[in-house]
Design a protein around this motif. Structure first.
Motif, PDB file in Angstrom:
ATOM      1  N   GLY A  14      49.525  26.365 117.591  1.00 21.41           N
ATOM      2  CA  GLY A  14      47.976  26.527 117.221  1.00 21.41           C
ATOM      3  C   GLY A  14      47.732  28.329 116.496  1.00 21.41           C
ATOM      4  O   GLY A  14      48.556  28.945 115.960  1.00 21.41           O
ATOM      5  N   LYS A  15      46.248  27.926 116.354  1.00 20.78           N
ATOM      6  CA  LYS A  15      45.723  28.865 115.930  1.00 20.78           C
ATOM      7  C   LYS A  15      45.855  30.775 115.724  1.00 20.78           C
ATOM      8  O   LYS A  15      46.499  31.196 114.259  1.00 20.78           O
ATOM      9  CB  LYS A  15      43.873  28.792 115.438  1.00 20.78           C
ATOM     10  N   ALA A  16      46.093  30.988 117.288  1.00 21.26           N
ATOM     11  CA  ALA A  16      46.937  32.639 116.916  1.00 21.26           C
ATOM     12  C   ALA A  16      48.275  32.333 116.001  1.00 21.26           C
ATOM     13  O   ALA A  16      48.677  33.815 115.549  1.00 21.26           O
ATOM     14  CB  ALA A  16      46.930  32.905 117.873  1.00 21.26           C
ATOM     15  N   GLN A  18      49.515  30.965 114.038  1.00 19.89           N
ATOM     16  CA  GLN A  18      49.173  30.426 112.584  1.00 19.89           C
ATOM     17  C   GLN A  18      49.573  31.625 112.078  1.00 19.89           C
ATOM     18  O   GLN A  18      49.360  32.281 110.992  1.00 19.89           O
ATOM     19  CB  GLN A  18      48.630  29.208 111.745  1.00 19.89           C
ATOM     20  N   VAL A  19      48.347  32.545 112.451  1.00 21.56           N
ATOM     21  CA  VAL A  19      47.403  33.521 112.218  1.00 21.56           C
ATOM     22  C   VAL A  19      48.871  34.827 112.059  1.00 21.56           C
ATOM     23  O   VAL A  19      49.266  35.247 110.910  1.00 21.56           O
ATOM     24  CB  VAL A  19      46.493  34.033 112.879  1.00 21.56           C
ATOM     25  N   ARG A  20      49.343  35.120 113.470  1.00 20.34           N
ATOM     26  CA  ARG A  20      50.850  35.656 112.954  1.00 20.34           C
ATOM     27  C   ARG A  20      51.708  35.424 112.563  1.00 20.34           C
ATOM     28  O   ARG A  20      52.299  36.563 111.859  1.00 20.34           O
ATOM     29  CB  ARG A  20      51.288  35.696 114.934  1.00 20.34           C
ATOM     30  N   ILE A  21      52.212  34.640 112.165  1.00 20.77           N
ATOM     31  CA  ILE A  21      53.061  34.138 110.998  1.00 20.77           C
ATOM     32  C   ILE A  21      52.902  34.173 109.588  1.00 20.77           C
ATOM     33  O   ILE A  21      53.563  34.308 108.948  1.00 20.77           O
ATOM     34  CB  ILE A  21      53.695  32.495 111.076  1.00 20.77           C
ATOM     35  N   GLY A  22      51.718  34.044 109.558  1.00 21.26           N
ATOM     36  CA  GLY A  22      50.858  34.213 108.153  1.00 21.26           C
ATOM     37  C   GLY A  22      50.897  35.676 107.849  1.00 21.26           C
ATOM     38  O   GLY A  22      51.158  36.575 107.180  1.00 21.26           O
ATOM     39  N   ARG A  23      50.610  36.534 108.521  1.00 22.78           N
ATOM     40  CA  ARG A  23      50.519  38.258 108.393  1.00 22.78           C
ATOM     41  C   ARG A  23      52.085  38.871 107.921  1.00 22.78           C
ATOM     42  O   ARG A  23      52.841  39.630 107.227  1.00 22.78           O
ATOM     43  CB  ARG A  23      49.876  38.609 109.844  1.00 22.78           C
ATOM     44  N   ARG A  24      53.338  38.227 108.783  1.00 16.22           N
ATOM     45  CA  ARG A  24      54.094  38.330 109.209  1.00 16.22           C
ATOM     46  C   ARG A  24      55.350  38.491 107.226  1.00 16.22           C
ATOM     47  O   ARG A  24      55.947  38.894 106.756  1.00 16.22           O
ATOM     48  CB  ARG A  24      55.268  37.349 109.650  1.00 16.22           C
ATOM     49  N   LEU A  25      54.998  36.802 107.356  1.00 23.46           N
ATOM     50  CA  LEU A  25      55.032  36.328 105.774  1.00 23.46           C
ATOM     51  C   LEU A  25      54.806  36.891 104.585  1.00 23.46           C
ATOM     52  O   LEU A  25      56.021  36.986 103.963  1.00 23.46           O
ATOM     53  CB  LEU A  25      54.800  34.426 105.251  1.00 23.46           C
ATOM     54  N   ARG A  26      53.245  37.612 105.203  1.00 21.45           N
ATOM     55  CA  ARG A  26      53.325  38.710 104.124  1.00 21.45           C
ATOM     56  C   ARG A  26      53.471  39.864 103.835  1.00 21.45           C
ATOM     57  O   ARG A  26      53.549  40.425 102.476  1.00 21.45           O
ATOM     58  CB  ARG A  26      51.254  38.851 104.259  1.00 21.45           C
ATOM     59  N   LEU A  27      54.296  39.781 104.874  1.00 20.24           N
ATOM     60  CA  LEU A  27      54.187  41.198 105.579  1.00 20.24           C
ATOM     61  C   LEU A  27      55.590  41.849 104.266  1.00 20.24           C
ATOM     62  O   LEU A  27      56.290  42.322 103.350  1.00 20.24           O
ATOM     63  CB  LEU A  27      54.573  42.446 106.841  1.00 20.24           C
ATOM     64  N   VAL A  28      56.613  40.659 104.945  1.00 21.07           N
ATOM     65  CA  VAL A  28      57.279  40.105 104.224  1.00 21.07           C
ATOM     66  C   VAL A  28      57.880  40.059 102.940  1.00 21.07           C
ATOM     67  O   VAL A  28      58.897  40.454 102.282  1.00 21.07           O
ATOM     68  CB  VAL A  28      58.499  39.081 104.631  1.00 21.07           C
TER      69      VAL A  28
END
Length: 59
Positions: A14-16, A18-28
């Motif tokens: 789901g979009k939510a 995807q957004v959570r995963i994207g945020r975490r990857l950017r932080l890492v």
């Protein structure tokens, strides 16, 4: 018509999520931005480029 619950297990996120995963990857990966590429990786990339050029010539 299939909803998000019915498509689970078929590669749907789901979009939510995807957004959570994207945020975490950017932080890492944020600390790695601007870091130099290790010599070993550059050597591998150059070797790959040579192989691609060789294959292009023989095609």
């Amino acid at each position: 018509m299939a909803g998000p619950q019915q498509t689970f297990g078929q590669g749907y996120l789901g979009k939510a999520a995807q957004v959570r995963i994207g945020r975490r990857l950017r932080l890492v990966y944020r600390p790695l931005i601007g870091e130099p590429i290790p010599d070993e990786c550059i050597d591998l990339l150059l070797a790959l480029r040579r192989k691609e050029r060789e294959q292009g010539r023989s095609a």
